[in-house]
Design a protein around this motif. Structure first.
Motif, PDB file in Angstrom:
ATOM      1  N   ILE A 141      92.661  60.448  13.047  1.00  0.00           N
ATOM      2  CA  ILE A 141      92.394  60.841  14.423  1.00  0.00           C
ATOM      3  C   ILE A 141      91.427  62.016  14.507  1.00  0.00           C
ATOM      4  O   ILE A 141      90.584  62.077  15.412  1.00  0.00           O
ATOM      5  N   ASP A 142      91.497  62.942  13.559  1.00  0.00           N
ATOM      6  CA  ASP A 142      90.595  64.097  13.597  1.00  0.00           C
ATOM      7  C   ASP A 142      89.150  63.683  13.380  1.00  0.00           C
ATOM      8  O   ASP A 142      88.244  64.141  14.099  1.00  0.00           O
ATOM      9  N   GLN A 143      88.909  62.793  12.405  1.00  0.00           N
ATOM     10  CA  GLN A 143      87.550  62.340  12.128  1.00  0.00           C
ATOM     11  C   GLN A 143      87.028  61.440  13.248  1.00  0.00           C
ATOM     12  O   GLN A 143      85.838  61.468  13.579  1.00  0.00           O
ATOM     13  N   TYR A 144      87.912  60.659  13.835  1.00  0.00           N
ATOM     14  CA  TYR A 144      87.535  59.791  14.961  1.00  0.00           C
ATOM     15  C   TYR A 144      87.076  60.646  16.132  1.00  0.00           C
ATOM     16  O   TYR A 144      86.043  60.373  16.755  1.00  0.00           O
ATOM     17  N   ALA A 145      87.830  61.688  16.448  1.00  0.00           N
ATOM     18  CA  ALA A 145      87.478  62.563  17.565  1.00  0.00           C
ATOM     19  C   ALA A 145      86.196  63.338  17.278  1.00  0.00           C
ATOM     20  O   ALA A 145      85.386  63.576  18.191  1.00  0.00           O
ATOM     21  N   ALA A 146      85.999  63.723  16.017  1.00  0.00           N
ATOM     22  CA  ALA A 146      84.836  64.536  15.660  1.00  0.00           C
ATOM     23  C   ALA A 146      83.529  63.808  15.912  1.00  0.00           C
ATOM     24  O   ALA A 146      82.505  64.432  16.232  1.00  0.00           O
ATOM     25  N   ASP A 147      83.531  62.480  15.777  1.00  0.00           N
ATOM     26  CA  ASP A 147      82.315  61.711  16.012  1.00  0.00           C
ATOM     27  C   ASP A 147      81.799  61.878  17.434  1.00  0.00           C
ATOM     28  O   ASP A 147      80.607  61.730  17.695  1.00  0.00           O
ATOM     29  N   PHE A 148      82.699  62.167  18.366  1.00  0.00           N
ATOM     30  CA  PHE A 148      82.320  62.214  19.764  1.00  0.00           C
ATOM     31  C   PHE A 148      81.873  63.597  20.222  1.00  0.00           C
ATOM     32  O   PHE A 148      81.394  63.750  21.344  1.00  0.00           O
ATOM     33  N   ILE A 149      82.019  64.606  19.370  1.00  0.00           N
ATOM     34  CA  ILE A 149      81.524  65.936  19.720  1.00  0.00           C
ATOM     35  C   ILE A 149      80.574  66.446  18.643  1.00  0.00           C
ATOM     36  O   ILE A 149      80.351  67.650  18.523  1.00  0.00           O
ATOM     37  N   ALA A 150      80.022  65.526  17.878  1.00  0.00           N
ATOM     38  CA  ALA A 150      79.134  65.899  16.779  1.00  0.00           C
ATOM     39  C   ALA A 150      77.983  66.756  17.303  1.00  0.00           C
ATOM     40  O   ALA A 150      77.340  66.425  18.298  1.00  0.00           O
ATOM     41  N   GLY A 151      77.738  67.870  16.621  1.00  0.00           N
ATOM     42  CA  GLY A 151      76.642  68.754  16.973  1.00  0.00           C
ATOM     43  C   GLY A 151      77.007  69.855  17.942  1.00  0.00           C
ATOM     44  O   GLY A 151      76.242  70.815  18.106  1.00  0.00           O
ATOM     45  N   GLN A 152      78.151  69.756  18.601  1.00  0.00           N
ATOM     46  CA  GLN A 152      78.526  70.768  19.580  1.00  0.00           C
ATOM     47  C   GLN A 152      79.064  72.038  18.928  1.00  0.00           C
ATOM     48  O   GLN A 152      79.096  73.099  19.560  1.00  0.00           O
ATOM     49  N   THR A 153      79.539  71.935  17.697  1.00  0.00           N
ATOM     50  CA  THR A 153      80.015  73.096  16.948  1.00  0.00           C
ATOM     51  C   THR A 153      79.399  73.072  15.553  1.00  0.00           C
ATOM     52  O   THR A 153      78.921  72.044  15.091  1.00  0.00           O
ATOM     53  N   ARG A 154      79.449  74.225  14.890  1.00  0.00           N
ATOM     54  CA  ARG A 154      78.869  74.297  13.542  1.00  0.00           C
ATOM     55  C   ARG A 154      79.564  73.326  12.583  1.00  0.00           C
ATOM     56  O   ARG A 154      78.924  72.656  11.771  1.00  0.00           O
ATOM     57  N   PHE A 155      80.889  73.254  12.687  1.00  0.00           N
ATOM     58  CA  PHE A 155      81.665  72.366  11.827  1.00  0.00           C
ATOM     59  C   PHE A 155      82.345  71.314  12.700  1.00  0.00           C
ATOM     60  O   PHE A 155      83.180  71.661  13.540  1.00  0.00           O
TER      61      PHE A 155
END
Length: 442
Positions: A141-155
């Motif tokens: 779930i963490d990696q799935y969610a991260a795809d949708f905010i990619a680039g908005q934070t450093r990590f």
């Protein structure tokens, strides 16, 4: 390693692309002989933290006590109940001051077997061995969610956990291509990632890594073109899926390049040294709070693994061995001591999130925190009725959602993940084995 020397090497079936943090593996192609071995997010910044225990919790001390009233008959007739009138277990008693910010959810799991070899499915709902033909593999779930905010934070995400212990260390996070995310092993490395590397020399070194990775990806693309000539239709489809993973890596590299010239936050204290998991746990939680507070990331995972040493709490014996207590009272009491400490540190973390505020409210109200394990009962090696506590995120809390583990209408735990993803801002109705959102959660 220079690109010229890489070009002279054959493209192996089991080739692993691994350089400066990039790791994607080529799928198996039956038609070749073996040659060697997104939708927008909402405007407010939602965060997500998932905490997993590798060995579960002793059930009799973890779960709340439900009084034998009419509500228990509701559990049997309707398959679930909601109650605010419950008493915490011995292990979870330290959560009482935070009752209004927490929900405990019982009776749910992923319908899996395998004991220790199914723990890694806690955040995905799918064992790696069962996921090879799935489009999203065993993505968590963490990696799935991260795809949708990619680039908005450093990590995009921070994955934290030890590589020591049983079963090859931390296995909490998995990418959508089925690749394990290597963890940050301790507070020393996490601190360095968050706060060190603002000088020109560090930036130049990171730029060199980016150029190296791009060169390797160019080689992979060229080699894949040559490889595709010998594939049948089915294997060509597999190669296309693989190249999608390559393009995803390219995007992540490009996004990381965008952050190289942006200074990191100032360090709030001197860089710590790794000690042991017992002593490091509070500091790891504090660093996660800082990562969220500085918007260095909005997603983090933490696994408490088999290297959690009872001796560092003054308890004799090994953690893994105590989890297989054999119903011996002495071992159970020792295990409860370890688990109580873990819950107390989780409570301290939640309390810290609740104390920090900005123009949108408390950090806790903007952060969905999942705490639990992929192991239901380590003593019997079962992955049923997984321990789950949900905190923050703006959900209604202060209750126990109890699902009948024997009910045919019982939802999978992945339904909770759909609710969490929607709360995070994703317009999704499906995650892995889900059948919808989790009823009773609002």
């Amino acid at each position: 390693m220079r690109t010229e020397s890489l070009q002279r090497r054959p493209f192996q079936r089991r080739h692993l692309l691994r350089a400066a943090g990039v790791s994607i593996s080529l799928p198996f192609f039956a038609s070749l002989k073996a040659s060697g071995d997104r939708p927008p997010t909402r405007s407010t910044k939602q965060r997500m933290v998932c905490i997993g225990n590798m060995l579960g919790f002793y059930p009799d001390a973890f779960w709340p006590q439900v009084e034998p009233t009419t509500t228990t008959s509701t559990l049997k007739t309707e398959g679930w109940l909601e109650t605010k009138d419950f008493q915490w277990g011995r292990t979870t008693a330290g959560l009482e001051p935070l009752r209004d910010h927490l929900s405990v959810i019982s009776g749910l799991d992923h319908g899996l077997k395998g004991g220790h070899f199914a723990i890694h499915a806690f955040l995905s709902g799918v064992r790696q061995i069962d996921a090879k033909s799935m489009p999203m593999a065993n993505v968590t779930i963490d990696q799935y969610a991260a795809d949708f905010i990619a680039g908005q934070t450093r990590f995009p995400t921070l994955t934290i956990g030890s590589e020591s212990g049983i079963h090859q260390g931390c296995q909490l996070s998995w990418t959508r291509s089925g690749t394990r995310v290597p963890p940050i092993p301790g507070p020393q490395q996490l601190f360095e990632k968050l706060f060190i590397g603002n000088d020109a020399k560090s930036r130049d070194a990171e730029l060199d890594r980016v150029r190296m990775q791009n060169s390797i990806l160019d080689l992979v693309r060229d080699s894949a073109k040559d490889l595709s000539r010998g594939l049948n239709r089915r294997d060509q489809e597999k190669l296309d899926e693989y190249m999608t993973s390559v393009r995803d890596v390219e995007k992540r590299i490009a996004l990381r390049r965008n952050w190289i010239d942006i200074p990191k936050p100032d360090a709030p204290f001197a860089q710590p040294k790794n000690r042991n998991m017992v002593e490091d746990l509070p500091l790891l939680y504090d660093l996660i709070v800082l990562a969220l507070q500085t918007d260095s990331t909005r997603i983090a995972t933490l696994e408490i693994g088999g290297d959690f040493n009872p001796n560092d709490l003054g308890v004799s014996g090994g953690y893994h061995g105590l989890s297989h207590h054999g119903q011996r009272t002495e071992n159970i009491e020792k295990l409860i001591t370890l688990e109580t400490y873990q819950v107390e540190q989780f409570a301290r973390f939640v309390d810290k999130l609740n104390e920090l505020t900005d123009e949108n409210g408390t950090l806790l109200s903007q952060t969905t925190v999942l705490f639990g394990s992929g192991m239901g009962n380590a003593n019997s090696h079962t992955n049923t009725n997984l321990p789950v506590i949900l905190a923050g995120g703006g959900f209604q809390h202060g209750r126990h959602l109890a699902f009948d583990p024997k009910s045919n209408s019982r939802p999978p735990l992945t339904n909770l993940f759909v609710s969490m993803l929607q709360n995070f801002g994703l317009e999704t109705e499906q995650f892995a084995t889900s059948t919808g959102t989790l009823r009773g959660l609002a």
